[in-house]
Motif scaffolding. Structure first.
Motif, short mmCIF file in Angstrom:
data_model
loop_
_atom_site.label_atom_id
_atom_site.label_comp_id
_atom_site.label_asym_id
_atom_site.label_seq_id
_atom_site.Cartn_x
_atom_site.Cartn_y
_atom_site.Cartn_z
N ALA A 143 -28.75 15.54 -52.19
CA ALA A 143 -28.57 14.68 -53.34
C ALA A 143 -27.07 14.40 -53.51
O ALA A 143 -26.23 15.16 -53.03
CB ALA A 143 -29.13 15.34 -54.59
N GLU A 144 -26.77 13.34 -54.22
CA GLU A 144 -25.37 12.96 -54.39
C GLU A 144 -24.56 14.00 -55.17
O GLU A 144 -23.33 14.01 -55.08
CB GLU A 144 -25.29 11.61 -55.12
CG GLU A 144 -25.77 10.44 -54.26
CD GLU A 144 -25.83 9.14 -55.01
OE1 GLU A 144 -25.78 8.07 -54.35
OE2 GLU A 144 -25.93 9.16 -56.26
N ASP A 145 -25.25 14.87 -55.91
CA ASP A 145 -24.52 15.89 -56.67
C ASP A 145 -24.39 17.21 -55.93
O ASP A 145 -23.90 18.21 -56.48
CB ASP A 145 -25.22 16.14 -58.02
CG ASP A 145 -26.59 16.79 -57.88
OD1 ASP A 145 -27.13 16.83 -56.74
OD2 ASP A 145 -27.14 17.26 -58.90
N LEU A 199 -28.17 13.15 -44.36
CA LEU A 199 -28.43 12.02 -45.24
C LEU A 199 -28.09 12.43 -46.67
O LEU A 199 -28.35 13.57 -47.07
CB LEU A 199 -29.91 11.63 -45.15
CG LEU A 199 -30.41 10.47 -46.01
CD1 LEU A 199 -29.78 9.16 -45.54
CD2 LEU A 199 -31.93 10.37 -45.92
N VAL A 200 -27.51 11.51 -47.43
CA VAL A 200 -27.24 11.72 -48.85
C VAL A 200 -27.92 10.61 -49.64
O VAL A 200 -27.79 9.42 -49.30
CB VAL A 200 -25.72 11.73 -49.14
CG1 VAL A 200 -25.46 11.76 -50.65
CG2 VAL A 200 -25.06 12.92 -48.47
N VAL A 201 -28.65 10.99 -50.67
CA VAL A 201 -29.40 10.03 -51.48
C VAL A 201 -29.22 10.36 -52.95
O VAL A 201 -28.83 11.48 -53.31
CB VAL A 201 -30.91 10.06 -51.12
CG1 VAL A 201 -31.12 9.66 -49.67
CG2 VAL A 201 -31.51 11.43 -51.41
N PRO A 202 -29.51 9.42 -53.86
CA PRO A 202 -29.51 9.76 -55.28
C PRO A 202 -30.48 10.91 -55.56
O PRO A 202 -31.51 11.05 -54.88
CB PRO A 202 -29.98 8.46 -55.95
CG PRO A 202 -29.58 7.38 -54.98
CD PRO A 202 -29.78 7.98 -53.62
N ALA A 203 -30.16 11.72 -56.55
CA ALA A 203 -30.96 12.91 -56.84
C ALA A 203 -32.43 12.57 -57.07
O ALA A 203 -33.33 13.31 -56.63
CB ALA A 203 -30.38 13.63 -58.05
#
Length: 263
Positions: A143-145, A199-203
Motif C-alpha cells: 500500500a502507498e502508506d 507493486l505499490v497501490v492505494p491502500a
C-alpha cells in the motif's frame, strides 16, 4: 467453487485455504501484529499444514500495520509467560542459544519453497521482524502508506530471521547496509523504485491487487512455474555454465512431461 477452510487459528496467526490459494493472516491488530516466539511457532506450523494442492500463499496483517516487529516484552527480564526470556537465553550455552534462534527462523523459511509462490501484502509498518517476514516472501505488494525499517542494529542486535540475504539480493549490498545500519524508514515509493516492492497501490486497492496477482500466477501450468522458480532461486549461486546446464535439464523434464514421457 471450493469453500474456504480454516486450518489453523492460534497465537495471532490464521491459516485459511481456498482451492489453490492459502492465506496466512496476522490477527493481532491491537498490537500492530507484533511478533513473539509463540507467533513464530504458529507460522512454522502453518507451513507444515499447507496442503499439497496450494500453489500461492498470501501473507497479510489485520489492521493498520503489517507487523510492527518483535514485541518489546521480549526484552524485559520476565519475557513472555511460559517462554525463556531473551536475557535467559543469552546466559545459556552457545549451543542452546543457536538452537533456539534456529527454531525462530523456521517461521521465515518455508515461504521460499519451490512448490509455492508467496506474496506479502504490506500496509503501514513493516518493522524489524515484520520487514524480515515480508522479505521471506517471493513477492511484495505494498500500500502507498507502507514503511519498512530494519531496527535491529539500532537496538544493538542484527537481523537474524533470514532477512539479510533476500535484502541484499533485491537492492544490493551498499543500499542494504545503509538501511540496516541506520534503521531508517523505507517508504513505499522508494521500495518500488529499488525493487523491494513489486507493486505499490492505494491502500483501498491492496487486497484486490494481491488477488489479481495470485490469479495471474495460477494461469500457467504448475510444474512449469515450479521449475522456473527453482531455476531463478538457484541462479545467483551458479556460474553461467552451471545455469545453462540446469536450464537444459529443466527444459528436458518439461518436454518429456508434455509429451507424456515423464516418470
Amino acid at each position: 467453487m471450493t469453500a474456504r477452510k480454516t486450518l489453523l487459528e492460534q497465537d495471532g496467526v490464521q491459516l485459511t485455504v481456498e482451492e489453490a490459494v492459502a492465506t496466512v493472516t496476522l490477527t493481532n491488530p491491537a498490537k500492530r501484529n507484533a511478533q513473539s516466539p509463540a507467533l513464530w511457532r504458529a507460522l512454522a506450523e502453518a507451513g507444515r499444514l499447507l496442503p499439497g494442492s496450494v500453489r500461492v500463499v498470501l501473507l497479510r496483517g489485520e489492521g493498520k500495520s503489517f507487523s510492527a516487529g518483535l514485541d518489546r516484552q521480549a526484552f524485559t527480564p520476565e519475557g513472555f509467560e511460559g517462554e525463556p526470556s531473551f536475557l535467559d537465553l543469552a546466559r545459556g550455552t552457545d549451543e542452546a542459544l543457536d538452537a533456539e534462534i534456529a527454531t525462530y527462523q523456521e517461521a521465515f523459511t518455508w515461504w521460499r519453497r519451490n512448490d509455492i509462490i508467496s506474496i506479502a501484502a504490506v500496509q503501514g509498518h513493516a518493522i524489524g521482524a515484520g520487514f524480515q517476514l515480508a522479505l521471506a516472501c517471493d513477492l511484495r505488494v505494498c500500500a502507498e502508506d507502507a514503511q519498512f525499517a530494519m531496527r535491529e542494529t539500532s537496538l544493538g542486535l542484527v537481523p537474524d530471521l533470514t532477512g539479510t540475504q533476500p535484502l541484499v539480493s533485491l537492492i544490493g549490498y551498499a543500499r542494504a547496509l545503509e538501511i540496516c545500519a541506520t534503521g531508517r524508514a523505507v517508504h513505499a515509493a522508494e521500495a518500488e523504485r529499488t525493487g523491494l516492492a513489486n507493486l505499490v497501490v492505494p491502500a483501498a486497492e491492496l487486497d484486490a491487487a494481491v488477488q489479481d496477482l495470485a490469479a495471474a500466477l495460477l494461469a500457467a501450468p504448475r510444474d512449469a512455474v515450479v521449475e522456473t522458480k527453482a531455476l531463478l532461486r538457484a541462479a545467483g549461486g551458479r556460474t553461467f555454465e552451471e545455469q545453462r546446464v540446469a536450464e537444459r535439464a529443466a527444459q528436458g523434464r518439461r518436454l518429456r512431461d508434455l509429451a507424456g514421457l515423464g516418470e
